[in-house]
Design an enzyme around this catalytic site. Structure first.
Site, PDB file in Angstrom:
ATOM      1  CG  ASP A  17      58.786  63.091  27.911  1.00 54.23           C
ATOM      2  OD1 ASP A  17      58.698  62.437  26.861  1.00 54.23           O
ATOM      3  OD2 ASP A  17      59.828  63.176  28.588  1.00 54.23           O
ATOM      4  CG  ASP A 112      58.846  60.015  22.906  1.00 49.84           C
ATOM      5  OD1 ASP A 112      59.289  60.964  22.253  1.00 49.84           O
ATOM      6  OD2 ASP A 112      59.566  59.231  23.539  1.00 49.84           O
ATOM      7  CD  GLU A 113      60.669  65.211  24.440  1.00 51.72           C
ATOM      8  OE1 GLU A 113      61.025  66.300  24.869  1.00 51.72           O
ATOM      9  OE2 GLU A 113      61.430  64.431  23.830  1.00 51.72           O
TER      10      GLU A 113
END
Lengths: 355, 365
Positions: A17, A112-113
């Site tokens: 993350d 973003d993950e």
């Protein structure tokens, strides 16, 4: 254990993350913002919401998905910047390429993950996570946090433990202890309503939730209760699934009061359109679009879809489709949706990694 | 300083050192070559602070001394001079007068004292190897060095000194080339160091098939002494990944291939590998490999290669460039290709201690 029976291989899953990804990129690119509260998202006067904010802003109680005007009320010095999705996508591509150096099994959840299944990698998963984060920092000057665990549920919970710029591993032997302490709110799918419901039953931690039988949970929460029985024990068999091909992407809204005129429908279009474009930029930035469509559901629950090939997804084009669709019946509209369909992807070929 | 020399000797000398000179440097002195005239020799030195080279040429030294001159400018001037006899004279202000036939050039240099000295290697561990062996080893491995700057430790060649063997390893994370060179050294000299790409490239230019090269490993740096030329380089700091673990210990299938025939087939078929995915397939069947490639909306290519193969039918996809690179850099007539299955690394081997591990490409539809 009988000799002919072997346990399923122990999985090693990493949840990676990026730390306040969009805001971190903005601060990196504009060093004068360093140390100041920064949010990224829609502006106040256009009823915008924050997509993300940095830790300086979070200290004021600002968080992502918060309406911008409210964020500014809590933190008047908050610097609100417009989103730059092209930049975020590019950085996300760099990060994703680094993740693929370790395993072909990368499941992005957003820009973003991602989940990465590193079971097949010979190194210890915590060392891999550290190396991933080092390489990401070397390449982007952005920090990431990682959770390492035998499944997706635990990996995601773990990535939050030492955030930002840290990592945490839940080993199989520690799962029982870890879950016993864990507040139920941390479980996937438990929001404020369920949390309150559980609190009334005297349940605050997963350990306390474990005292209920599968049947009892099923009775209280329906089908999801069965899942909850597993989740609160840290059991999650979902595989890490690499990107699947999406055939279309759409955005729709059901209205509290029906829309009676074309004009009323048209007024709803810009917001639906903006959201669709943002989602498109985030999820399918490179796909070729073959068709656009507008979907209408009427007060009597009949429906119609207007679809056109070869039109670009612009507000004007969606407007034209809407007026065609509205003209088909003239009935009050209870749901309005916009969407795009994609061209089929070529079979994907990826170079597998050795090291 | 004053000396005269033939054009050929001076050009040769400059050619050996000028590659190291950086074109975009913030330190002007690093664009210069250090010239030191002593006895009947002129020594030339260049450095970019990471890598440095010192060479020399014989000359008629009339007056000993030293200066530094812009390396590339000097080289282009010398190359164009009309006569084979050249005289160079430097005054007290580091201005060099170059005379040859009817030509006269005056170029301005910088004082010798500004030139950063090459590192000293006193007390370093030394190992001596025939130049030919090292040259051969570099040729077999260096093409696999990573150019991806996000993987800093892979931007160089691993020199592993262990149990009287020098093992050279290069990898970019997708393929790996490795060679063993027999060489004797005491146990105390065992070490693993990473030599950066630039030094490897320079070394390959300097090595010949004759004589020995003496390696001196100091802390954070290495020197290669080739009789009349010295190359020094900083080492890459960091831990090279555990490359041994990616070398498959077993092989299910082995085919013996004529290197050139195989390379030529790959070269032809790869003309139809799509730019985007860039893969070719090896389709194994009884006593035959079909090499195929296709690009949607362009076309396809296929070539059959008769081989002794008795295993099961299967297909494996590779990046053709990665498969051709070792074949281009080997000299052997025969190579062996060991495979396990379509998702496991393939290994290319020869009769001598060399191997090339290559990960296939996954083709999902």
């Amino acid at each position: 254990m009988p000799a002919n029976q072997t346990a399923p291989p122990q999985r090693e899953i990493i949840h990676l993350d990026m730390d306040c990804f969009y805001a971190a990129i903005e601060v990196r690119d504009r060093p004068e913002l360093k140390g100041k509260p920064v949010g990224v998202g829609g502006s106040r006067d256009r009823r915008g919401v924050l997509t993300t904010c940095n830790y300086e802003a979070r200290e004021f109680g600002v968080h992502s998905a918060m309406p911008t005007f409210m964020a500014l009320r809590r933190c008047p010095r908050l610097i609100v910047l417009p989103t730059r999705f092209d930049v975020y996508r590019r950085e996300s591509g760099v990060v994703r390429a680094i993740l693929h150096q370790f395993s072909p099994l990368v499941e992005p959840l957003s820009l973003d993950e991602a989940y990465i299944d590193v079971t097949a990698h010979p190194d210890a998963p915590a060392a891999i996570a550290q190396e991933m984060r080092d390489r990401i920092f070397d390449a982007t000057k952005l920090t990431a946090s990682a959770g390492i665990a035998p499944n997706k549920l635990l990996a995601k919970i773990a990535s939050d433990v030492n955030k930002p710029d840290g990592q945490f591993e839940i080993k199989t032997a520690d799962v029982a202890n870890f879950m016993a302490q864990l507040p139920v709110r941390k479980l996937w799918g438990i929001g404020r309503v369920t949390e309150e419901k559980l609190q009334r039953l005297g349940v605050a931690t997963c350990g306390e939730l474990q005292k209920f039988s599968r049947a009892e949970l099923h009775e209280m929460f329906g089908k999801w209760g069965g899942e909850l029985f597993d989740l609160c024990r840290g059991i999650d068999a979902r595989p890490v699934e690499p990107e699947r091909e999406r055939k279309s992407l759409s955005n729709e809204e059901t209205f509290v009061t029906d829309l009676n005129t074309l004009r009323e429908c048209e007024d709803k279009l810009p917001e639906l359109f903006e959201e669709l474009m943002a989602e498109l930029a985030q999820k399918e930035p490179t796909r070729r679009i073959t068709k656009i469509f507008v979907k209408l559901k009427f007060a009597d629950f009949t429906r119609t879809t207007v679809e056109r090939a070869g039109l670009d997804p612009t507000l004007a084009n969606f407007c034209a489709l809407l007026s065609d669709g509205f003209a088909r019946t003239g009935k009050p509209v209870r749901l309005l949706g916009l969407g795009v369909r994609f061209a089929e992807m070529q079979p994907e070929e990826t170079q597998l990694a050795l090291l | 300083m004053k000396f005269s020399v033939t054009k050929e000797r001076l050009l040769d000398g400059l050619q050996q050192v000028q590659n190291v000179v950086s074109t975009r440097t913030t330190l002007p002195i690093l664009s210069n070559v250090l010239l030191q005239a002593r006895g009947n020799e002129v020594f030339l030195t260049t450095t970019d602070l990471d890598v440095g080279v010192r060479g020399s040429f014989e000359a008629n030294v009339e007056k000993e001394g030293a200066t530094t001159l812009p390396a590339r400018r000097l080289f282009t001037i010398i190359r164009e001079l009309p006569s084979s006899e050249i005289s160079v004279e430097v005054d007290g202000k580091n201005a060099a007068s170059i005379r040859s036939g009817q030509s006269f050039f005056k170029i301005l240099g910088l004082p010798e004292e500004e030139f950063p000295p090459l590192p000293k290697f006193e007390g370093a561990k030394t190992v001596t190897i025939p130049q030919k062996d090292l040259r051969d080893g570099l040729r077999k491995t260096s093409y696999a060095i990573s150019t991806d700057e996000t993987r800093y430790v892979l931007n160089g060649l691993l020199f592993s000194f262990k149990e009287n063997k020098l093992t050279l390893v290069a990898t970019d994370g997708r393929r790996l080339a490795m060679v063993d060179i027999e060489v004797e050294f005491p146990r105390s000299h065992e070490a693993e160091i990473i030599v950066p790409t630039k030094a490897v490239t320079e070394l390959q230019r300097l090595l010949t098939d004759d004589g020995d090269v003496k390696l001196s490993v100091g802390s954070g740096q290495i020197a290669f002494d080739l009789n009349n030329t010295l190359l020094v380089s900083k080492l890459i700091e960091g831990n090279y990944p555990n490359y041994r673990q990616v070398i498959p210990s077993e092989a299910k299938e082995r085919v013996t291939l004529e290197r050139e025939t195989f390379l030529n087939s790959l070269r032809r078929v790869s003309l139809l590998a799509s730019d985007k995915s860039n893969s070719i397939k090896l389709n194994f069947a009884k006593n035959n490999i079909d090499i195929t490639a296709n690009t949607p909306e362009v076309g396809e290519a296929k070539e059959s290669l008769p081989v002794a193969y008795k295993g099961r039918d299967f297909s494996i996809a590779f990046n053709p460039e990665f498969l051709m690179a070792p074949l281009r850099n080997l000299a052997e007539d025969e190579v062996f290709l060991d495979l396990i299955d379509e998702m496991s690394p393939g290994v290319l081997k020869i009769q001598t201690p060399f191997l090339y591990v290559l990960m296939p490409m996954r083709i999902s539809s």
